[in-house]
Design a protein around this motif. Sequence first.
Motif, PDB file in Angstrom:
ATOM      1  N   LYS A 138       0.870  -1.187   0.000  1.00 10.49           N
ATOM      2  CA  LYS A 138       0.000   0.000   0.000  1.00 10.49           C
ATOM      3  C   LYS A 138       0.907   1.238   0.000  1.00 10.49           C
ATOM      4  N   ARG A 139       0.499   2.267  -0.702  1.00 12.72           N
ATOM      5  CA  ARG A 139       1.305   3.494  -0.783  1.00 12.72           C
ATOM      6  C   ARG A 139       0.723   4.622   0.051  1.00 12.72           C
ATOM      7  N   HIS A 140      -0.540   4.495   0.428  1.00 14.05           N
ATOM      8  CA  HIS A 140      -1.210   5.530   1.231  1.00 14.05           C
ATOM      9  C   HIS A 140      -2.097   4.827   2.245  1.00 14.05           C
ATOM     10  N   THR A 141      -2.436   5.549   3.296  1.00 14.51           N
ATOM     11  CA  THR A 141      -3.315   4.942   4.290  1.00 14.51           C
ATOM     12  C   THR A 141      -4.770   5.015   3.788  1.00 14.51           C
ATOM     13  N   ASN A 142      -5.648   4.275   4.469  1.00 15.03           N
ATOM     14  CA  ASN A 142      -7.068   4.263   4.094  1.00 15.03           C
ATOM     15  C   ASN A 142      -7.656   5.674   4.186  1.00 15.03           C
ATOM     16  N   ASP A 143      -7.336   6.396   5.274  1.00 16.84           N
ATOM     17  CA  ASP A 143      -7.912   7.739   5.456  1.00 16.84           C
ATOM     18  C   ASP A 143      -7.388   8.731   4.416  1.00 16.84           C
ATOM     19  N   GLU A 144      -6.121   8.595   4.055  1.00 15.90           N
ATOM     20  CA  GLU A 144      -5.572   9.508   3.031  1.00 15.90           C
ATOM     21  C   GLU A 144      -6.320   9.356   1.706  1.00 15.90           C
ATOM     22  N   LEU A 145      -6.568   8.107   1.333  1.00 18.11           N
ATOM     23  CA  LEU A 145      -7.233   7.886   0.045  1.00 18.11           C
ATOM     24  C   LEU A 145      -8.708   8.304   0.118  1.00 18.11           C
ATOM     25  N   ARG A 146      -9.313   8.076   1.282  1.00 14.73           N
ATOM     26  CA  ARG A 146     -10.728   8.480   1.456  1.00 14.73           C
ATOM     27  C   ARG A 146     -10.832  10.004   1.300  1.00 14.73           C
ATOM     28  N   GLN A 147      -9.880  10.704   1.898  1.00 17.14           N
ATOM     29  CA  GLN A 147      -9.880  12.170   1.801  1.00 17.14           C
ATOM     30  C   GLN A 147      -9.728  12.618   0.338  1.00 17.14           C
ATOM     31  N   ARG A 148      -8.836  11.969  -0.366  1.00 15.99           N
ATOM     32  CA  ARG A 148      -8.611  12.304  -1.778  1.00 15.99           C
ATOM     33  C   ARG A 148      -9.910  12.121  -2.574  1.00 15.99           C
ATOM     34  N   PHE A 149     -10.620  11.035  -2.252  1.00 16.20           N
ATOM     35  CA  PHE A 149     -11.883  10.738  -2.949  1.00 16.20           C
ATOM     36  C   PHE A 149     -12.953  11.793  -2.650  1.00 16.20           C
ATOM     37  N   VAL A 150     -13.045  12.190  -1.385  1.00 18.91           N
ATOM     38  CA  VAL A 150     -14.032  13.213  -1.021  1.00 18.91           C
ATOM     39  C   VAL A 150     -13.723  14.505  -1.782  1.00 18.91           C
ATOM     40  N   ASP A 151     -12.457  14.913  -1.759  1.00 21.34           N
ATOM     41  CA  ASP A 151     -12.073  16.167  -2.420  1.00 21.34           C
ATOM     42  C   ASP A 151     -12.345  16.117  -3.926  1.00 21.34           C
ATOM     43  N   MET A 152     -12.176  14.951  -4.499  1.00 17.74           N
ATOM     44  CA  MET A 152     -12.421  14.793  -5.932  1.00 17.74           C
ATOM     45  C   MET A 152     -13.924  14.808  -6.255  1.00 17.74           C
ATOM     46  N   SER A 153     -14.718  14.237  -5.343  1.00 12.74           N
ATOM     47  CA  SER A 153     -16.146  14.058  -5.635  1.00 12.74           C
ATOM     48  C   SER A 153     -16.965  15.328  -5.460  1.00 12.74           C
ATOM     49  N   VAL A 154     -16.541  16.217  -4.542  1.00  8.02           N
ATOM     50  CA  VAL A 154     -17.357  17.402  -4.255  1.00  8.02           C
ATOM     51  C   VAL A 154     -17.606  18.251  -5.513  1.00  8.02           C
ATOM     52  N   PRO A 155     -16.571  18.644  -6.271  1.00  8.09           N
ATOM     53  CA  PRO A 155     -16.860  19.434  -7.479  1.00  8.09           C
ATOM     54  C   PRO A 155     -17.640  18.640  -8.529  1.00  8.09           C
ATOM     55  N   GLN A 156     -17.452  17.340  -8.561  1.00  7.72           N
ATOM     56  CA  GLN A 156     -18.210  16.529  -9.527  1.00  7.72           C
ATOM     57  C   GLN A 156     -19.698  16.522  -9.174  1.00  7.72           C
ATOM     58  N   ALA A 157     -19.983  16.450  -7.860  1.00  7.23           N
ATOM     59  CA  ALA A 157     -21.388  16.492  -7.421  1.00  7.23           C
ATOM     60  C   ALA A 157     -21.995  17.852  -7.765  1.00  7.23           C
ATOM     61  N   GLU A 158     -21.206  18.912  -7.558  1.00  2.87           N
ATOM     62  CA  GLU A 158     -21.707  20.259  -7.885  1.00  2.87           C
ATOM     63  C   GLU A 158     -22.037  20.358  -9.363  1.00  2.87           C
ATOM     64  N   ALA A 159     -21.151  19.836 -10.211  1.00  4.04           N
ATOM     65  CA  ALA A 159     -21.385  19.910 -11.658  1.00  4.04           C
ATOM     66  C   ALA A 159     -22.645  19.133 -12.048  1.00  4.04           C
ATOM     67  N   LEU A 160     -22.921  18.061 -11.320  1.00  2.33           N
ATOM     68  CA  LEU A 160     -24.135  17.286 -11.618  1.00  2.33           C
ATOM     69  C   LEU A 160     -25.384  17.934 -11.028  1.00  2.33           C
ATOM     70  N   GLY A 161     -25.180  18.793 -10.036  1.00  2.00           N
ATOM     71  CA  GLY A 161     -26.330  19.394  -9.346  1.00  2.00           C
ATOM     72  C   GLY A 161     -26.947  18.453  -8.324  1.00  2.00           C
ATOM     73  N   VAL A 162     -26.146  17.533  -7.765  1.00  2.00           N
ATOM     74  CA  VAL A 162     -26.679  16.677  -6.696  1.00  2.00           C
ATOM     75  C   VAL A 162     -25.994  17.046  -5.375  1.00  2.00           C
ATOM     76  N   THR A 163     -26.689  16.715  -4.283  1.00  2.00           N
ATOM     77  CA  THR A 163     -26.148  17.020  -2.955  1.00  2.00           C
ATOM     78  C   THR A 163     -25.593  15.745  -2.344  1.00  2.00           C
ATOM     79  N   LEU A 164     -24.356  15.813  -1.846  1.00  5.34           N
ATOM     80  CA  LEU A 164     -23.812  14.638  -1.150  1.00  5.34           C
ATOM     81  C   LEU A 164     -24.437  14.602   0.250  1.00  5.34           C
TER      82      LEU A 164
END
Length: 310
Positions: free
Chosen positions: A220-246
């Motif tokens: 493993k190159r990153h911890t579970n929490d590090e990757l989870r954080q990366r995913f959250v940061d990536m998903s927020v603008p994508q949700a905004e572009a779709l017009g859905v609320t997380l």
Amino acid sequence: MTVTGPADPALGFDRLIEAEQRIEPRDWMPEGYRKTLIRQIAQHAHSEIIGMQPEGNWITRAPSLRRKAILLAKVQDEAGHGMYLYAAAETLGVDREELTEKLISAQQKYSSIFNYPTLTYADVGVIGWLVDGAAICNQVPLCRCSYGPYARAMIRICKEESFHQRQGYELLLAMVNGTDAQKAMVQEATNRWWWPSLMMFGPPDGDSPNTQQSMAWGIKRHTNDELRQRFVDMSVPQAEALGVTLPDPDLRWNDERQAHDHGEPDWSEFRAVIGGGGPATAQRLAHRRKAHEDGAWVREAARAYAEKHS
Ligand code: BYC
């Protein structure tokens, strides 16, 4: 790679790991390293195989020929990923038959995410967007895993995962630009898949017994929490572009950390799901068991053919 240096093979292994070089099947490796890889690669392969079911459920009901062709291609890719991964595991001295038996007898795990049902067609899009998106976050670093056959398998898998993620997002874009009922379906599916997607990264770092050693070994190159954080940061603008609320009331940008703060998934639900009590666990395993039994004649014919030609 062949170690020509020290007589003590453990030193050779440590040197390769330290130098960020790859361990290959014939190199000496500690038993714990081999076991950890077999556990992780087998679990990963099983996830791809079981992961065909939730979306496969919608192939006969895809709303157009185009959507059906895309979905068929995606599900077929997942079978292929399972095969590459079983082949990578076999280089460590186990065989696919044995791993399959462990999957269908619930002795080995597969990703928690595939124990949830796909209730509407929007789930196909949300799985592509969130589940494949999470998979990419988790798997891109695995292309740099210290074990050569796993790292190389991951390169092709990640390319295909990227197509999977885009097809999901494109499907959702079409739906959110459709009728109010279609938009509502996308929101409802997002509400159901958001938290299970965060759980895909595994337990919080403090409760993850394997992370530290797996990182020291370069698995493993990153911890579970590090990757989870990366995913959250990536998903927020994508949700905004779709017009859905997380569906997380605690989700907000933290200027100091330059990252989003977010709420915690329900970890008791996660433990129940990986302990065999997910909403669709029994169905997923029963389906896989039946497919395995139905395929017995193929394995028998292949064996007879191989014997005849040996
Ligand atoms: N689900 O110490 P930890 C896909 C288990 S397929 C179930 O953090 P580790 C796709 C863990 O195994 C994506 N179990 O473990 C396919 C361990 O239990 P055991 C699949 C989980 O290994 C089709 C215990 O909890 N991806 O993308 O260091 C359609 C403690 O955890 C889960 C992979 O398999 C979970 N979510 O880290 C669409 C990636 N999380 O084994 C998409 C490769 C933890 O000791 N795997 N557990 O009994 C990994 O990167 C790591 O194994 C994990 C867990 C990050 C998942």
